[in-house]
Design an enzyme around this catalytic site. Structure first.
Site, PDB file in Angstrom:
ATOM      1  N   PHE A  51       5.111   8.212  10.214  1.00 48.38           N
ATOM      2  CA  PHE A  51       4.074   8.943   9.485  1.00 48.38           C
ATOM      3  C   PHE A  51       4.716  10.014   8.592  1.00 48.38           C
ATOM      4  O   PHE A  51       5.923  10.159   8.542  1.00 48.38           O
ATOM      5  CB  PHE A  51       3.085   9.560  10.484  1.00 48.38           C
ATOM      6  CG  PHE A  51       1.920   8.664  10.833  1.00 48.38           C
ATOM      7  CD1 PHE A  51       1.997   7.292  10.660  1.00 48.38           C
ATOM      8  CD2 PHE A  51       0.737   9.200  11.338  1.00 48.38           C
ATOM      9  CE1 PHE A  51       0.913   6.472  10.979  1.00 48.38           C
ATOM     10  CE2 PHE A  51      -0.350   8.393  11.654  1.00 48.38           C
ATOM     11  CZ  PHE A  51      -0.269   7.027  11.475  1.00 48.38           C
ATOM     12  N   ASN A  62       0.168   5.687   0.666  1.00 47.80           N
ATOM     13  CA  ASN A  62      -0.697   6.868   0.703  1.00 47.80           C
ATOM     14  C   ASN A  62       0.139   8.112   0.451  1.00 47.80           C
ATOM     15  O   ASN A  62       0.627   8.255  -0.686  1.00 47.80           O
ATOM     16  CB  ASN A  62      -1.635   6.911   1.916  1.00 47.80           C
ATOM     17  CG  ASN A  62      -1.027   6.715   3.271  1.00 47.80           C
ATOM     18  OD1 ASN A  62      -0.527   5.649   3.576  1.00 47.80           O
ATOM     19  ND2 ASN A  62      -1.077   7.709   4.117  1.00 47.80           N
ATOM     20  N   ASP A  63       0.336   8.966   1.423  1.00 46.26           N
ATOM     21  CA  ASP A  63       0.931  10.272   1.139  1.00 46.26           C
ATOM     22  C   ASP A  63       2.325  10.199   0.510  1.00 46.26           C
ATOM     23  O   ASP A  63       3.172   9.441   0.982  1.00 46.26           O
ATOM     24  CB  ASP A  63       1.109  11.072   2.439  1.00 46.26           C
ATOM     25  CG  ASP A  63      -0.110  11.068   3.315  1.00 46.26           C
ATOM     26  OD1 ASP A  63      -1.166  10.607   2.872  1.00 46.26           O
ATOM     27  OD2 ASP A  63       0.007  11.525   4.464  1.00 46.26           O
ATOM     28  N   GLN A 112       4.367   7.120   2.113  1.00 37.91           N
ATOM     29  CA  GLN A 112       3.766   6.317   3.176  1.00 37.91           C
ATOM     30  C   GLN A 112       3.516   4.935   2.599  1.00 37.91           C
ATOM     31  O   GLN A 112       2.892   4.802   1.541  1.00 37.91           O
ATOM     32  CB  GLN A 112       2.447   6.953   3.642  1.00 37.91           C
ATOM     33  CG  GLN A 112       2.636   8.195   4.479  1.00 37.91           C
ATOM     34  CD  GLN A 112       3.175   7.872   5.857  1.00 37.91           C
ATOM     35  OE1 GLN A 112       2.447   7.430   6.728  1.00 37.91           O
ATOM     36  NE2 GLN A 112       4.468   8.081   6.060  1.00 37.91           N
ATOM     37  N   TRP A 140       0.830  -1.219   0.000  1.00 34.63           N
ATOM     38  CA  TRP A 140       0.000   0.000   0.000  1.00 34.63           C
ATOM     39  C   TRP A 140       0.853   1.254   0.000  1.00 34.63           C
ATOM     40  O   TRP A 140       1.909   1.282   0.615  1.00 34.63           O
ATOM     41  CB  TRP A 140      -0.853  -0.041   1.263  1.00 34.63           C
ATOM     42  CG  TRP A 140      -1.399   1.253   1.721  1.00 34.63           C
ATOM     43  CD1 TRP A 140      -0.763   2.203   2.494  1.00 34.63           C
ATOM     44  CD2 TRP A 140      -2.710   1.774   1.461  1.00 34.63           C
ATOM     45  NE1 TRP A 140      -1.609   3.257   2.726  1.00 34.63           N
ATOM     46  CE2 TRP A 140      -2.805   3.023   2.110  1.00 34.63           C
ATOM     47  CE3 TRP A 140      -3.811   1.285   0.743  1.00 34.63           C
ATOM     48  CZ2 TRP A 140      -3.959   3.799   2.064  1.00 34.63           C
ATOM     49  CZ3 TRP A 140      -4.958   2.065   0.708  1.00 34.63           C
ATOM     50  CH2 TRP A 140      -5.025   3.309   1.362  1.00 34.63           C
ATOM     51  N   ASP A 148       2.937  15.468  10.642  1.00 36.96           N
ATOM     52  CA  ASP A 148       3.205  15.859   9.254  1.00 36.96           C
ATOM     53  C   ASP A 148       4.040  17.143   9.133  1.00 36.96           C
ATOM     54  O   ASP A 148       3.594  18.145   8.565  1.00 36.96           O
ATOM     55  CB  ASP A 148       1.898  16.007   8.447  1.00 36.96           C
ATOM     56  CG  ASP A 148       0.985  14.796   8.594  1.00 36.96           C
ATOM     57  OD1 ASP A 148       1.508  13.704   8.886  1.00 36.96           O
ATOM     58  OD2 ASP A 148      -0.238  14.944   8.427  1.00 36.96           O
ATOM     59  N   GLU A 151      -4.212  18.318   8.479  1.00 37.81           N
ATOM     60  CA  GLU A 151      -3.080  17.440   8.126  1.00 37.81           C
ATOM     61  C   GLU A 151      -2.292  17.848   6.887  1.00 37.81           C
ATOM     62  O   GLU A 151      -2.757  18.509   6.004  1.00 37.81           O
ATOM     63  CB  GLU A 151      -3.429  15.944   7.940  1.00 37.81           C
ATOM     64  CG  GLU A 151      -4.821  15.494   7.918  1.00 37.81           C
ATOM     65  CD  GLU A 151      -4.976  13.976   7.771  1.00 37.81           C
ATOM     66  OE1 GLU A 151      -4.910  13.283   8.795  1.00 37.81           O
ATOM     67  OE2 GLU A 151      -5.210  13.516   6.647  1.00 37.81           O
ATOM     68  N   TRP A 171      -4.027   0.125   4.347  1.00 33.98           N
ATOM     69  CA  TRP A 171      -3.222   0.999   5.196  1.00 33.98           C
ATOM     70  C   TRP A 171      -2.756   0.251   6.454  1.00 33.98           C
ATOM     71  O   TRP A 171      -3.483  -0.574   6.986  1.00 33.98           O
ATOM     72  CB  TRP A 171      -4.068   2.224   5.607  1.00 33.98           C
ATOM     73  CG  TRP A 171      -3.301   3.249   6.361  1.00 33.98           C
ATOM     74  CD1 TRP A 171      -2.656   4.318   5.835  1.00 33.98           C
ATOM     75  CD2 TRP A 171      -3.086   3.298   7.773  1.00 33.98           C
ATOM     76  NE1 TRP A 171      -2.041   5.031   6.838  1.00 33.98           N
ATOM     77  CE2 TRP A 171      -2.286   4.431   8.032  1.00 33.98           C
ATOM     78  CE3 TRP A 171      -3.471   2.496   8.842  1.00 33.98           C
ATOM     79  CZ2 TRP A 171      -1.882   4.781   9.322  1.00 33.98           C
ATOM     80  CZ3 TRP A 171      -3.057   2.844  10.126  1.00 33.98           C
ATOM     81  CH2 TRP A 171      -2.271   3.987  10.353  1.00 33.98           C
TER      82      TRP A 171
HETATM   83  C1  FRU Z   1      -2.803  11.690   5.673  1.00 34.98           C
HETATM   84  C2  FRU Z   1      -2.251  10.980   6.897  1.00 34.98           C
HETATM   85  C3  FRU Z   1      -1.226  11.823   7.608  1.00 34.98           C
HETATM   86  C4  FRU Z   1      -0.419  10.818   8.334  1.00 34.98           C
HETATM   87  C5  FRU Z   1      -0.381   9.684   7.346  1.00 34.98           C
HETATM   88  C6  FRU Z   1      -0.366   8.333   7.959  1.00 34.98           C
HETATM   89  O1  FRU Z   1      -3.246  10.824   4.702  1.00 34.98           O
HETATM   90  O2  FRU Z   1      -3.294  10.642   7.760  1.00 34.98           O
HETATM   91  O3  FRU Z   1      -1.787  12.812   8.437  1.00 34.98           O
HETATM   92  O4  FRU Z   1       0.857  11.283   8.635  1.00 34.98           O
HETATM   93  O5  FRU Z   1      -1.523   9.816   6.548  1.00 34.98           O
HETATM   94  O6  FRU Z   1      -0.206   7.344   6.994  1.00 34.98           O
END
Ligand code: FRU
Length: 701
Positions: free
Chosen positions: A343, A285-286, A302, A283, A403, A451, A310
Site C-alpha cells: 500500500f 491510484n495514489d 499504487q 490500474w 500510508d 489516510e 483496483w
Molecule cells: C487511498 C488508499 C490508501 C491505501 C491505498 C491502497 O486511496 O486507500 O489509504 O494505502 O489507497 O491502494
C-alpha cells in the site's frame, strides 16, 4: 396450456425445468425457520457490518450468518420438499469448518450430504462459489436443508444462496495448471475486464511460488497483462489458476514474449491522456514515493498491473528529468501475496547515511510503505530507485494504520513519520520519529484526517522570513501551523483544499533541487474500454499566500510545464456582446492550456468551449461551473483570471491566482477542436486569451 407445454418439452427430450428452492431475495426467510442470532431476521443484502466484501451471490439477497459477527450461532431450516431432480446446486461461502459451518441435506431426518465454505485461516475471501450434491439416490423422498452456524471463532459464519433442484449436472470450476518454458522476458496473460470468474493465479519456478495475484483471465481477452519474468528467464514455470471453468483455454492463451502486448500502440490509445501520467497497462491510484534524487524525479504509484480495477497493490514506477515527461520503469515493489500487498507510502534521500545502508556514489533512497500483512515497512535503494532491499527488521511500526509519510526535520536532525492511524476507532495522523529510519518512537497525534498524510514547510508569501508547516491528507483538506519535530500545532481550522472532484491522495516530492513543494494527486478519471485506468494530476507547485483570512494554499502548474507548449495563439482585447464568441481552432485531440483574463459586465456569463468541456463563469454569482461542478471564484478588481488545462479524461482549472484549484475527471469530446469563449446575458470583456496547444509527455510521441 402450461401442462401441455411442459409435456411437449418432455416429449421433445428437453431438460426438465429447474426448481428454485430458495433465492433469498425477500425481506424475510419466508417458510424457512431461523433459530439463534446468526442468521438475523431475514436474508442479508450482501455484506454485513464489519465483514469483508461478500461477492458471488445471485441477485440482492443471500443467507449470511455474520449477523452479530462471528460470535453468534444459529440454524436456518427449510420447509420439507420432495426430491424431484438428480442434483441440488447452490452457492456457498464463508467458514470451512465441517460440522460447524455447513449446509446439510437431511432425507427423512438423516444427514446425507454436507458442504462448507472454503475458509479456516485469517485472510481468505468472502466470495461464494458454486457447488452441488448428487441427490439421485433419494429421488421421490422428502428432504430438508439446514444451514448451520455453530462456530464462534474466526470464520465462524456461513453464506449460501440460490439453491436449485436440477437435472443438468452442474459444471464446477476448479484448479487448473500449465507448465511452460520461459524463453522470453514477459508472460502475457489474457484479460477481459469484467470477466465473471476472477482467478487467483500463482506462478511457481522450480516448485517455489514467486508471484500470486487475482486476474480476470478469459478465453476471449480484450487485452493482455504482462508479468516481467526477467529473474527467471530460461527456467520452467508452473502457472496455476484456482477455479477455471472446465474446458477454458485461458491458461493455454498465456504466452511468453519479449515485448508487452501491443507495445507499439501504447500512448496512442483514444483515452490516453497526453499531458498527464498513467501506467501503460492496468490500474493506478495514489502517487507514492515521490522524491528527487540523482538528477531524476521518481513517481511511484499504487498499481494493479493485472487488471483495470483496483486490486493486487504493487508500486509501479516512472521517472522524469523535467517533472512533466515520464518514462515508465519496471515495477519497484511487488505484492508478496494477496495477504501482503504494498500500500501507499513515501520516499526520502538519506543524505547523511543515518541508516548505514549507503554503498557507492548514488544518492541513497529509503522508502516506507504499508505492507497489508505486516505493518509499516522500509526498504532502500542504491541503484537510483530501480531495485529495493527490504530492511530485515521490518515492520518498523505496527499499528492500526497505513500510508507512512517520511520527512527529514533538519532543526532536530531526525526523521519523522506522519502516518494514518485508526487507534481507538478514530482517525488520527500519528507522528513517530527516528534517528536512523529503523527505530521509531511514537511522539504525538492529531485527530481528524483520513489516510495518506502529507506534511511540508513553506514560506508565507509577502512575509519575509516567515515559514509555516502544512498538514494535509487524502481529501486535500489542510491545516497551517507549526511543527517542532515531534508535534504539529495547528494555527488554523481544517481548511478546504482543492475545489474540484476526483482529486485524491496527493503527495509532494521530497528533496526538490530548487526547494519547491511540488504536488501530484491521483485523478480518479476512468478510461473505459482501455487496457489502463486512472491518471495523475499535472505537477503542481504549492505556495502559502497571505490572505485576509490568514495564510492559504495556492496551486500553479510547475514552470517546467511550459516546455510542453507546442504552439501559442494570443487573442483577446475584445468586448463580446451577448451571443458573440471568440474562438480559435486546434486540430486533433491533444491537450490544451488556455489562459483567460476576463471581465463580466453585470450578470453576464462567460461560456467557454475547450475541447467540448462544458465550462462557464457566472459574473453575477461569482461562480465557476466546471462540467456541472460549481466553484465560487470571486472577481478581483472586476477581473477574473482562469487557467484551464484539458486532456482526454480530465480537466484542471486554476483561478483566483491559484487559491482555487478545481480539477475534475471529464472525457473530452472527440473531434471538439474549438477553443474559445462566448458571452451570454451581457457583455464579456476578453482582456486576454492565450491558447497553448500542448505536446505529449510520452517517449517518442
Ligand atoms: C487511498 C488508499 C490508501 C491505501 C491505498 C491502497 O486511496 O486507500 O489509504 O494505502 O489507497 O491502494
Amino acid at each position: 396450456m402450461n401442462v401441455i407445454f411442459v409435456a411437449l418439452l418432455a416429449v421433445a427430450g428437453q431438460a426438465t425445468p429447474d426448481i428454485v428452492l430458495a433465492d433469498f431475495e425477500g425481506a424475510d426467510y419466508g417458510a424457512w425457520i431461523a433459530e439463534g442470532k446468526a442468521f438475523g431476521a431475514g436474508p442479508a443484502r450482501g455484506t454485513l457490518p464489519g465483514q469483508m466484501p461478500v461477492s458471488g451471490f445471485r441477485g440482492k439477497g443471500l443467507v449470511n450468518s455474520f449477523a452479530g459477527g462471528d460470535r453468534t450461532t444459529g440454524t436456518l431450516t427449510s420447509p420439507e420438499f420432495p426430491i424431484e431432480r438428480a442434483f441440488i446446486s447452490f452457492l456457498v461461502g464463508g467458514g470451512g469448518h465441517p460440522g460447524k459451518t455447513e449446509l446439510r441435506l437431511l432425507v427423512e431426518g438423516k444427514v446425507v450430504r454436507t458442504a462448507t465454505g472454503p475458509n479456516t485461516q485469517p485472510g481468505g475471501s468472502e466470495e461464494l462459489a458454486p457447488a452441488y450434491w448428487d441427490v439421485g439416490p433419494w429421488r421421490g423422498k422428502s428432504a430438508r436443508i439446514v444451514v448451520v452456524d455453530e462456530a464462534t471463532g474466526g470464520w465462524g459464519h456461513i453464506n449460501a444462496d440460490h439453491i436449485v433442484q436440477t437435472n443438468a449436472k452442474p459444471v464446477i470450476p476448479g484448479p487448473a495448471q500449465r507448465e511452460l518454458a520461459l524463453d522470453k522476458r514477459y508472460l502475457l496473460f489474457p484479460v477481459r475486464t469484467g470477466s465473471p470468474a476472477r482467478q487467483r493465479v500463482t506462478v511457481s519456478v522450480e516448485g517455489v511460488q514467486v508471484r500470486e495475484f487475482d486476474i480476470e483471465l478469459d478465453d476471449k481477452p480484450g487485452w493482455y497483462a504482462h508479468l516481467d519474468m526477467t529473474p527467471w528467464k530460461g527456467k520452467k514455470v508452473t502457472l496455476a489458476a484456482n477455479k477455471l471453468a472446465p474446458g477454458s483455454k485461458a491458461l493455454e492463451l498465456v504466452v511468453s514474449s519479449e515485448t508487452i502486448w501491443e507495445e507499439e500502440k501504447v500512448y496512442r490509445e483514444a483515452l490516453r491522456n497526453q499531458a498527464h501520467f498513467s501506467p501503460r497497462r492496468g490500474w493506478t491510484n495514489d502517487p507514492n514515493g515521490m522524491v528527487y534524487a540523482n538528477g531524476e524525479y521518481h513517481l511511484y504509484f499504487q498499481h494493479n498491473p493485472y487488471g483495470w480495477n483496483w486490486g493486487n497493490m504493487h508500486w509501479g514506477h516512472a521517472v522524469s528529468t523535467d517533472l512533466v515527461r515520464w518514462r515508465e520503469e519496471p515495477i519497484a515493489l511487488y505484492q508478496r501475496s494477496l495477504n501482503d500487498m504494498a500500500f501507499s507510502g513515501s520516499a526520502v534521500v538519506d543524505r547523511d547515511n543515518t541508516s548505514g545502508w549507503k554503498k557507492g556514489d548514488n544518492d541513497l533512497l529509503v522508502l516506507a510503505y504499508t505492507s497489508t500483512g505486516r505493518g509499516e515497512c522500509v526498504a532502500w535503494s542504491n541503484d537510483r530507485g530501480r531495485t529495493w532491499t527490504e530492511h530485515d527488521g521490518n515492520p518498523v511500526v505496527r499499528h492500526k494504520g497505513r500510508d507512512p509519510r517520511l520527512l527529514w526535520h533538519a532543526p532536530t536532525r531526525q526523521w519523522v513519520m506522519a502516518v494514518y492511524d485508526e487507534e481507538e476507532g478514530k482517525q488520527w495522523i500519528v507522528f513517530h520519529t527516528s534517528p536512523d529510519l529503523k527505530k521509531w518512537t511514537k511522539r504525538s497525534r492529531i485527530e481528524g484526517f483520513f489516510e495518506c498524510p502529507d506534511m511540508f514547510e513553506l514560506p508565507v508569501e509577502g512575509r519575509p522570513g516567515e515559514r509555516k508547516w502544512v498538514l494535509t491528507a487524502a481529501s486535500s483538506e489542510y491545516m497551517v501551523g507549526s511543527f517542532d519535530g515531534s508535534a504539529f500545532r495547528p494555527e488554523t481550522p481544517k481548511l478546504q483544499g482543492h475545489r474540484g472532484k476526483g482529486f485524491y491522495a496527493a503527495q509532494t516530492f521530497t528533496n526538490d533541487p530548487k526547494g519547491r513543494v511540488i504536488q501530484v494527486g491521483w485523478m480518479q478519471a476512468p478510461s473505459p474500454g482501455m487496457a489502463f485506468n486512472q491518471a495523475m494530476s499535472a505537477p503542481l507547485e504549492l505556495s502559502l499566500r497571505q490572505t485576509a483570512d490568514g495564510p492559504r494554499l495556492a496551486w500553479k502548474l510547475v514552470d517546467e510545464w511550459a516546455g510542453l507548449r507546442k504552439s501559442t495563439a494570443t487573442l483577446g482585447g475584445q468586448t463580446l456582446a451577448a451571443g458573440q464568441t471568440r474562438t480559435h481552432s486546434i486540430p486533433g485531440s491533444g491537450p490544451v492550456e488556455a489562459r483567460f483574463e476576463l471581465a463580466c459586465r453585470g450578470k453576464a456569463r462567460a461560456v467557454f468551449s475547450i475541447r467540448g468541456v462544458p465550462l462557464a463563469y457566472d459574473g453575477g454569482k461569482g461562480e465557476l461551473d466546471v462540467a456541472g461542478h460549481k466553484v465560487a471564484v470571486p472577481a478581483r478588481e472586476g477581473k477574473v483570471e482562469l487557467v484551464v488545462v484539458t486532456d482526454r479524461t480530465l480537466v484542471e482549472v486554476f483561478a483566483d491566482g491559484g487559491l482555487v484549484y478545481a480539477p475534475r475527471p471529464f472525457i473530452a469530446k472527440a473531434g471538439a477542436e474549438t477553443v474559445g469563449v462566448g458571452a451570454e446575458g451581457g457583455q464579456v470583456e476578453v482582456k486576454s486569451m492565450t491558447i497553448h496547444s500542448l505536446g505529449s509527455i510520452w517517449p517518442g510521441k
